[in-house]
Design a protein around this motif. Structure first.
Motif, short mmCIF file in Angstrom:
data_model
loop_
_atom_site.label_atom_id
_atom_site.label_comp_id
_atom_site.label_asym_id
_atom_site.label_seq_id
_atom_site.Cartn_x
_atom_site.Cartn_y
_atom_site.Cartn_z
N TRP A 187 36.53 40.36 38.24
CA TRP A 187 36.47 39.07 37.54
C TRP A 187 36.76 37.94 38.52
N GLN A 197 40.18 38.55 29.12
CA GLN A 197 40.97 39.54 29.85
C GLN A 197 40.56 40.95 29.44
N ASP A 239 38.98 43.72 32.00
CA ASP A 239 39.53 45.07 32.18
C ASP A 239 38.41 46.12 32.05
N ASP A 253 40.73 33.25 25.88
CA ASP A 253 41.36 33.70 27.14
C ASP A 253 41.77 35.17 27.04
N SER A 254 42.30 35.56 25.89
CA SER A 254 42.72 36.94 25.68
C SER A 254 41.51 37.88 25.69
N GLN A 310 37.57 34.42 38.60
CA GLN A 310 38.03 33.41 37.64
C GLN A 310 37.63 32.01 38.09
#
Length: 269
Positions: free
Chosen positions: A201, A188, A192, A184-185, A203
Protein backbone atom coordinates in the motif's frame (compact mmCIF):
# COMPACT_ATOMS: atom_id res chain seq x y z
CA UNK A 1 -0.09 0.80 -5.09
CA UNK A 2 -2.36 3.54 -3.83
CA UNK A 3 -5.86 2.85 -2.48
CA UNK A 4 -8.66 5.24 -3.44
CA UNK A 5 -11.84 5.10 -1.38
CA UNK A 6 -14.86 7.38 -1.55
CA UNK A 7 -18.53 7.27 -0.55
CA UNK A 8 -20.60 8.27 -3.57
CA UNK A 9 -24.23 8.71 -4.58
CA UNK A 10 -24.45 5.36 -6.33
CA UNK A 11 -25.70 4.60 -9.83
CA UNK A 12 -27.05 1.06 -10.26
CA UNK A 13 -27.65 1.61 -13.97
CA UNK A 14 -23.96 2.33 -14.46
CA UNK A 15 -22.73 -0.34 -12.05
CA UNK A 16 -24.80 -3.10 -13.66
CA UNK A 17 -24.11 -1.80 -17.16
CA UNK A 18 -27.68 -0.89 -18.04
CA UNK A 19 -26.11 2.42 -19.00
CA UNK A 20 -22.68 2.38 -20.68
CA UNK A 21 -20.48 5.45 -20.33
CA UNK A 22 -17.95 6.58 -22.93
CA UNK A 23 -14.96 5.34 -20.94
CA UNK A 24 -16.24 1.75 -20.90
CA UNK A 25 -14.74 -0.84 -23.25
CA UNK A 26 -17.80 -2.90 -24.26
CA UNK A 27 -15.56 -5.75 -25.44
CA UNK A 28 -14.40 -6.26 -21.84
CA UNK A 29 -17.73 -5.83 -20.06
CA UNK A 30 -18.11 -9.62 -19.92
CA UNK A 31 -15.01 -9.66 -17.67
CA UNK A 32 -16.78 -7.69 -14.93
CA UNK A 33 -17.38 -9.63 -11.71
CA UNK A 34 -20.74 -9.44 -9.92
CA UNK A 35 -20.39 -10.33 -6.24
CA UNK A 36 -24.04 -9.73 -5.33
CA UNK A 37 -27.08 -8.24 -7.05
CA UNK A 38 -30.34 -7.96 -5.09
CA UNK A 39 -33.41 -5.76 -5.35
CA UNK A 40 -33.17 -2.82 -2.95
CA UNK A 41 -36.94 -2.88 -2.28
CA UNK A 42 -36.68 -6.48 -1.06
CA UNK A 43 -33.84 -5.45 1.24
CA UNK A 44 -36.05 -2.71 2.73
CA UNK A 45 -38.77 -5.26 3.48
CA UNK A 46 -36.20 -7.54 5.09
CA UNK A 47 -34.72 -4.82 7.29
CA UNK A 48 -37.65 -2.59 8.22
CA UNK A 49 -41.05 -4.34 7.90
CA UNK A 50 -41.16 -5.49 11.52
CA UNK A 51 -40.15 -2.07 12.89
CA UNK A 52 -42.58 -0.33 10.49
CA UNK A 53 -45.53 -2.46 11.68
CA UNK A 54 -44.76 -1.64 15.33
CA UNK A 55 -44.33 2.06 14.54
CA UNK A 56 -47.65 2.31 12.65
CA UNK A 57 -49.54 0.45 15.38
CA UNK A 58 -48.64 3.22 17.84
CA UNK A 59 -49.80 6.10 15.62
CA UNK A 60 -53.12 7.71 16.56
CA UNK A 61 -53.09 10.10 13.59
CA UNK A 62 -53.51 8.68 10.07
CA UNK A 63 -51.18 11.28 8.54
CA UNK A 64 -48.29 9.87 10.59
CA UNK A 65 -48.68 6.33 9.30
CA UNK A 66 -45.96 5.27 6.85
CA UNK A 67 -47.37 2.87 4.26
CA UNK A 68 -44.17 2.30 2.30
CA UNK A 69 -40.87 2.90 4.12
CA UNK A 70 -38.81 2.54 0.93
CA UNK A 71 -40.87 5.22 -0.81
CA UNK A 72 -40.79 7.34 2.35
CA UNK A 73 -36.97 7.36 2.38
CA UNK A 74 -36.71 7.93 -1.38
CA UNK A 75 -38.61 11.20 -0.94
CA UNK A 76 -36.79 12.15 2.25
CA UNK A 77 -34.46 15.15 2.34
CA UNK A 78 -32.56 13.81 5.34
CA UNK A 79 -31.67 10.26 4.32
CA UNK A 80 -30.76 8.48 1.09
CA UNK A 81 -32.29 5.32 -0.33
CA UNK A 82 -28.83 3.69 -0.29
CA UNK A 83 -25.15 4.61 -0.25
CA UNK A 84 -22.21 3.48 -2.32
CA UNK A 85 -18.52 3.07 -1.60
CA UNK A 86 -15.95 2.83 -4.41
CA UNK A 87 -12.50 1.33 -3.87
CA UNK A 88 -9.77 1.37 -6.48
CA UNK A 89 -6.26 -0.06 -6.31
CA UNK A 90 -3.60 1.90 -8.19
CA UNK A 91 -4.31 3.99 -11.28
CA UNK A 92 -4.43 3.68 -15.06
CA UNK A 93 -0.65 4.14 -15.33
CA UNK A 94 0.59 1.59 -12.77
CA UNK A 95 -2.34 -0.86 -12.58
CA UNK A 96 -4.01 -0.98 -16.02
CA UNK A 97 -6.68 -3.62 -16.58
CA UNK A 98 -5.22 -6.75 -18.17
CA UNK A 99 -1.81 -6.49 -16.49
CA UNK A 100 -0.51 -9.03 -13.96
CA UNK A 101 -0.70 -6.49 -11.13
CA UNK A 102 -4.31 -5.71 -12.10
CA UNK A 103 -5.22 -9.39 -11.83
CA UNK A 104 -3.84 -9.50 -8.28
CA UNK A 105 -5.62 -6.23 -7.48
CA UNK A 106 -8.87 -7.78 -8.73
CA UNK A 107 -8.39 -10.78 -6.45
CA UNK A 108 -7.83 -8.41 -3.52
CA UNK A 109 -11.07 -6.58 -4.31
CA UNK A 110 -12.95 -9.91 -4.52
CA UNK A 111 -11.70 -11.00 -1.10
CA UNK A 112 -12.48 -7.58 0.34
CA UNK A 113 -16.07 -7.66 -0.98
CA UNK A 114 -16.74 -11.20 0.27
CA UNK A 115 -15.81 -10.20 3.83
CA UNK A 116 -17.62 -6.82 3.70
CA UNK A 117 -20.96 -7.90 5.17
CA UNK A 118 -19.49 -9.81 8.11
CA UNK A 119 -17.27 -6.84 8.94
CA UNK A 120 -20.10 -4.29 8.55
CA UNK A 121 -23.22 -5.71 10.25
CA UNK A 122 -25.10 -2.37 9.99
CA UNK A 123 -24.41 -1.82 6.28
CA UNK A 124 -26.63 -4.21 4.29
CA UNK A 125 -24.79 -4.82 1.02
CA UNK A 126 -27.17 -5.58 -1.86
CA UNK A 127 -25.11 -4.81 -4.98
CA UNK A 128 -21.38 -5.18 -5.60
CA UNK A 129 -19.59 -5.22 -8.94
CA UNK A 130 -15.89 -5.18 -9.87
CA UNK A 131 -15.38 -3.28 -13.12
CA UNK A 132 -12.68 -4.57 -15.43
CA UNK A 133 -13.91 -2.82 -18.58
CA UNK A 134 -12.52 0.57 -17.60
CA UNK A 135 -8.95 1.81 -17.12
CA UNK A 136 -8.25 0.35 -13.65
CA UNK A 137 -9.87 -2.41 -11.54
CA UNK A 138 -12.28 -0.94 -9.00
CA UNK A 139 -15.34 -2.04 -7.07
CA UNK A 140 -18.72 -0.40 -6.47
CA UNK A 141 -20.46 -1.60 -3.30
CA UNK A 142 -24.02 -0.40 -2.71
CA UNK A 143 -25.52 -0.78 0.75
CA UNK A 144 -28.42 0.29 2.98
CA UNK A 145 -27.15 1.63 6.33
CA UNK A 146 -29.47 0.86 9.24
CA UNK A 147 -29.44 1.68 12.94
CA UNK A 148 -31.22 -0.43 15.55
CA UNK A 149 -32.76 0.29 18.97
CA UNK A 150 -33.72 3.83 18.01
CA UNK A 151 -36.04 5.85 20.27
CA UNK A 152 -37.28 8.29 17.63
CA UNK A 153 -39.25 7.09 14.61
CA UNK A 154 -38.81 3.46 13.64
CA UNK A 155 -36.80 1.37 16.09
CA UNK A 156 -34.77 0.17 13.10
CA UNK A 157 -34.32 2.93 10.54
CA UNK A 158 -32.07 4.22 7.76
CA UNK A 159 -29.14 6.30 9.00
CA UNK A 160 -25.54 6.23 7.80
CA UNK A 161 -24.11 8.18 10.72
CA UNK A 162 -25.98 6.10 13.33
CA UNK A 163 -25.10 2.84 11.58
CA UNK A 164 -21.41 3.70 11.52
CA UNK A 165 -21.59 4.87 15.13
CA UNK A 166 -23.04 1.48 16.15
CA UNK A 167 -20.06 -0.10 14.40
CA UNK A 168 -17.68 1.97 16.52
CA UNK A 169 -16.99 4.94 14.21
CA UNK A 170 -18.06 8.01 16.15
CA UNK A 171 -17.45 11.43 14.59
CA UNK A 172 -14.57 13.42 16.07
CA UNK A 173 -15.32 16.67 14.23
CA UNK A 174 -15.31 17.93 10.63
CA UNK A 175 -11.84 16.55 9.89
CA UNK A 176 -12.62 13.09 11.25
CA UNK A 177 -16.24 12.30 10.51
CA UNK A 178 -17.66 8.84 11.09
CA UNK A 179 -17.55 8.26 7.31
CA UNK A 180 -13.87 9.19 7.05
CA UNK A 181 -12.91 7.04 10.02
CA UNK A 182 -14.78 4.12 8.47
CA UNK A 183 -13.17 4.63 5.04
CA UNK A 184 -9.72 4.72 6.65
CA UNK A 185 -10.47 1.49 8.51
CA UNK A 186 -11.71 -0.23 5.34
CA UNK A 187 -8.60 0.91 3.47
CA UNK A 188 -6.47 -0.83 6.08
CA UNK A 189 -8.49 -4.03 5.64
CA UNK A 190 -7.96 -3.85 1.87
CA UNK A 191 -4.26 -3.10 2.37
CA UNK A 192 -3.86 -6.20 4.55
CA UNK A 193 -5.49 -8.33 1.84
CA UNK A 194 -3.27 -6.74 -0.82
CA UNK A 195 -0.19 -7.63 1.19
CA UNK A 196 -1.01 -11.34 0.98
CA UNK A 197 -0.97 -10.90 -2.81
CA UNK A 198 2.41 -9.11 -2.82
CA UNK A 199 0.96 -5.62 -3.31
CA UNK A 200 2.25 -2.92 -0.96
CA UNK A 201 0.00 0.00 0.00
CA UNK A 202 1.52 3.28 -1.16
CA UNK A 203 -0.24 5.76 1.11
CA UNK A 204 -1.19 9.07 -0.46
CA UNK A 205 -2.08 12.39 1.13
CA UNK A 206 -5.70 12.23 0.05
CA UNK A 207 -8.19 9.51 -0.82
CA UNK A 208 -9.38 11.62 -3.76
CA UNK A 209 -6.12 11.57 -5.67
CA UNK A 210 -7.04 8.67 -7.92
CA UNK A 211 -10.82 8.66 -8.15
CA UNK A 212 -12.26 6.44 -10.85
CA UNK A 213 -12.35 7.82 -14.36
CA UNK A 214 -16.14 7.67 -14.34
CA UNK A 215 -16.39 9.72 -11.15
CA UNK A 216 -14.12 12.36 -12.68
CA UNK A 217 -16.14 12.41 -15.91
CA UNK A 218 -19.38 12.79 -13.98
CA UNK A 219 -18.03 15.92 -12.33
CA UNK A 220 -16.90 17.29 -15.70
CA UNK A 221 -20.31 16.57 -17.22
CA UNK A 222 -22.02 18.47 -14.41
CA UNK A 223 -19.89 21.51 -15.28
CA UNK A 224 -20.76 21.15 -18.97
CA UNK A 225 -24.48 20.82 -18.21
CA UNK A 226 -24.38 23.91 -15.96
CA UNK A 227 -22.64 25.90 -18.72
CA UNK A 228 -25.20 24.74 -21.32
CA UNK A 229 -28.12 25.61 -19.05
CA UNK A 230 -26.66 29.07 -18.54
CA UNK A 231 -26.24 29.48 -22.32
CA UNK A 232 -29.81 28.31 -22.96
CA UNK A 233 -31.11 30.76 -20.37
CA UNK A 234 -29.35 33.63 -22.12
CA UNK A 235 -30.63 32.53 -25.55
CA UNK A 236 -34.16 32.26 -24.19
CA UNK A 237 -33.91 35.75 -22.74
CA UNK A 238 -32.58 37.07 -26.07
CA UNK A 239 -35.44 35.38 -27.97
CA UNK A 240 -37.97 36.99 -25.64
CA UNK A 241 -36.48 40.42 -26.26
CA UNK A 242 -36.51 39.88 -30.05
CA UNK A 243 -40.18 38.91 -29.94
CA UNK A 244 -40.91 42.00 -27.87
CA UNK A 245 -39.27 44.16 -30.54
CA UNK A 246 -41.29 42.49 -33.30
CA UNK A 247 -44.50 43.43 -31.49
CA UNK A 248 -43.75 47.17 -31.32
CA UNK A 249 -46.53 49.05 -33.19
CA UNK A 250 -45.31 51.31 -36.01
CA UNK A 251 -46.83 53.94 -38.35
CA UNK A 252 -45.72 55.09 -41.78
CA UNK A 253 -44.57 58.69 -42.19
CA UNK A 254 -45.96 60.99 -44.88
CA UNK A 255 -42.66 61.06 -46.75
CA UNK A 256 -40.76 58.00 -47.99
CA UNK A 257 -40.76 54.56 -46.41
CA UNK A 258 -39.73 55.70 -42.92
CA UNK A 259 -41.61 54.39 -39.88
CA UNK A 260 -42.40 56.12 -36.61
CA UNK A 261 -42.71 54.70 -33.09
CA UNK A 262 -43.72 56.29 -29.82
CA UNK A 263 -41.00 57.68 -27.53
CA UNK A 264 -41.66 54.92 -24.96
CA UNK A 265 -41.12 52.14 -27.51
CA UNK A 266 -38.13 53.95 -28.97
CA UNK A 267 -36.43 54.05 -25.55
CA UNK A 268 -37.22 50.36 -24.99
CA UNK A 269 -35.84 49.55 -28.43
Amino acid sequence: RSISGVIGKGDLYHNNRRFVAENVDKNRTQDNITIISEDVKSVYHELFDEALTKYNSKQKRKDRIIKDYHGHIRHSRQEKEFHEVIFQIGNKDDTPCGSDIAKRATEALKQYAKSFQQRNPHLRMFNAVIHLDEATPHIHIDFVPFATKQKRGLSTRVSLSKALEQQGFKSEGKMNTSSKLWIDSEKQVLADIMKTLDIEWEQKGTHNEHLSVLDYKKKERKKEVAALENKLSKLSDKETKIKAIENIPTKKTMFGDNLTVSREYYENL
